[in-house]
Design a protein around this motif. Structure first.
Motif, mmCIF file in Angstrom:
data_model
loop_
_atom_site.group_PDB
_atom_site.id
_atom_site.type_symbol
_atom_site.label_atom_id
_atom_site.label_comp_id
_atom_site.label_asym_id
_atom_site.label_seq_id
_atom_site.Cartn_x
_atom_site.Cartn_y
_atom_site.Cartn_z
ATOM 1 N N GLU A 222 0.798 -1.216 0.000
ATOM 2 C CA GLU A 222 0.000 0.000 0.000
ATOM 3 C C GLU A 222 0.836 1.274 0.000
ATOM 4 O O GLU A 222 0.300 2.373 0.167
ATOM 5 N N GLY A 223 2.134 1.151 -0.192
ATOM 6 C CA GLY A 223 2.982 2.330 -0.258
ATOM 7 C C GLY A 223 3.060 2.863 -1.685
ATOM 8 O O GLY A 223 2.185 2.623 -2.513
ATOM 9 N N ARG A 224 4.120 3.608 -1.961
ATOM 10 C CA ARG A 224 4.344 4.110 -3.320
ATOM 11 C C ARG A 224 5.083 3.052 -4.122
ATOM 12 O O ARG A 224 6.057 2.455 -3.641
ATOM 13 N N ALA A 225 4.637 2.819 -5.340
ATOM 14 C CA ALA A 225 5.249 1.802 -6.195
ATOM 15 C C ALA A 225 5.520 2.393 -7.569
ATOM 16 O O ALA A 225 4.619 2.963 -8.195
ATOM 17 N N LEU A 226 6.741 2.246 -8.032
ATOM 18 C CA LEU A 226 7.147 2.759 -9.336
ATOM 19 C C LEU A 226 7.696 1.604 -10.167
ATOM 20 O O LEU A 226 8.661 0.935 -9.765
ATOM 21 N N LEU A 227 7.084 1.358 -11.305
ATOM 22 C CA LEU A 227 7.532 0.331 -12.242
ATOM 23 C C LEU A 227 8.242 1.020 -13.393
ATOM 24 O O LEU A 227 7.648 1.835 -14.102
ATOM 25 N N VAL A 228 9.519 0.716 -13.564
ATOM 26 C CA VAL A 228 10.350 1.353 -14.584
ATOM 27 C C VAL A 228 10.680 0.316 -15.648
ATOM 28 O O VAL A 228 11.317 -0.704 -15.357
ATOM 29 N N VAL A 229 10.252 0.569 -16.878
ATOM 30 C CA VAL A 229 10.478 -0.396 -17.948
ATOM 31 C C VAL A 229 11.262 0.253 -19.082
ATOM 32 O O VAL A 229 11.037 1.412 -19.431
ATOM 33 N N PRO A 230 12.206 -0.480 -19.669
ATOM 34 C CA PRO A 230 12.955 0.053 -20.799
ATOM 35 C C PRO A 230 12.146 -0.045 -22.086
ATOM 36 O O PRO A 230 11.211 -0.842 -22.192
ATOM 37 N N GLU A 231 12.525 0.749 -23.052
ATOM 38 C CA GLU A 231 11.850 0.686 -24.355
ATOM 39 C C GLU A 231 12.042 -0.678 -25.000
ATOM 40 O O GLU A 231 11.114 -1.218 -25.610
ATOM 41 N N HIS A 232 13.236 -1.237 -24.864
ATOM 42 C CA HIS A 232 13.539 -2.536 -25.473
ATOM 43 C C HIS A 232 14.064 -3.486 -24.396
ATOM 44 O O HIS A 232 15.124 -3.255 -23.833
#
Length: 240
Positions: A152-162
């Motif tokens: 329930e906290g802050r969640a950041l999903l970081v995905v590359p273009e490739h």
């Protein structure tokens, strides 16, 4: 890494590299960015990586969790809240640490994250792990999905273009799980490949965007799991 001026209520930030040739060195610029914001940071080498001791073949997902927990216990006081940052394989490790630390974890950042099936979790990398994770869609029963769906906290999903390593299905499952209760954002990094640690080391603006998103105060009107937002970098994730 100790900040020059630690801010009141500062979190302890833990940055964890991925598998293969991953090591803490590539994440030191990232660590410095958190320290600038007044948060103490540790970037660690798992056994068999970088400056650590031990053999990589003896490492397992369980041992990764235990090693990260040992570092956290040594570096940070029990009352200090935590921010967990995981690259690639450490997408699983972050989830495993959530099971240990619960609400002590205020935010997570998952960078090109991977997750793994339950039967692979305790298997040494040199004793059949690779064969288990190569089974088609073995990641669908990962315990990480349950852990992230409860967060329930802050969640950041970081995905590359490739990303030639992480299947789109993994990213989609993680996006759905993280959006269930967390204050969720997703960033797509144009021009980046799977090795985001190396790529981000030369991209100070992108690092600052990630750090500021994790540290941004949560709006009181923000409902958990309210959806994907941009933090200044183009967002382009598969639609559900």
């Amino acid at each position: 890494m100790t900040p020059r001026n630690e801010r009141s209520g500062a979190c302890g930030v833990v940055i964890m590299h991925g598998a293969g040739t991953g090591n803490k060195e590539r994440n030191l610029p990232f660590a410095e960015d958190f320290a600038v914001y007044g948060h103490p940071v540790v970037a660690l080498d798992f056994s068999g990586h970088g400056e650590s001791s031990g053999e990589l073949s003896d490492l397992s997902l369980r041992r990764r969790r235990d090693q990260a927990a040992a570092v956290i216990g040594e570096v940070f006081a029990p009352e200090r809240p935590l921010i967990l940052v995981g690259f690639s394989m450490s997408g699983q490790t972050v989830a495993d640490l959530l099971e240990l630390y619960g609400t002590r974890v205020t935010a997570v950042a998952l960078c090109a994250p991977g997750i793994y099936g339950r039967d692979a979790w305790d298997v040494p990398f040199g004793a059949g792990f690779t064969e288990l994770i190569r089974r088609p869609e073995s990641w669908r029963d990962s315990r990480a999905l349950d852990a992230y769906a409860r967060f329930e906290g802050r969640a950041l999903l970081v995905v590359p273009e490739h990303d030639a390593v992480i299947p789109d299905g993994v990213t989609e499952l993680l996006r759905t799980a993280l959006a269930a209760r967390a204050d969720f954002s997703a960033l797509r990094l144009t021009g980046a490949g799977h090795q985001l640690g190396i790529w981000l080391a030369g991209q100070p603006r992108a690092r600052r965007e990630i750090v500021s998103t994790l540290l941004r105060p949560r709006p009181s009107s923000q409902a958990p799991g309210s959806g994907t937002r941009s933090a200044g970098i183009p967002v382009d994730l598969p639609s559900s």
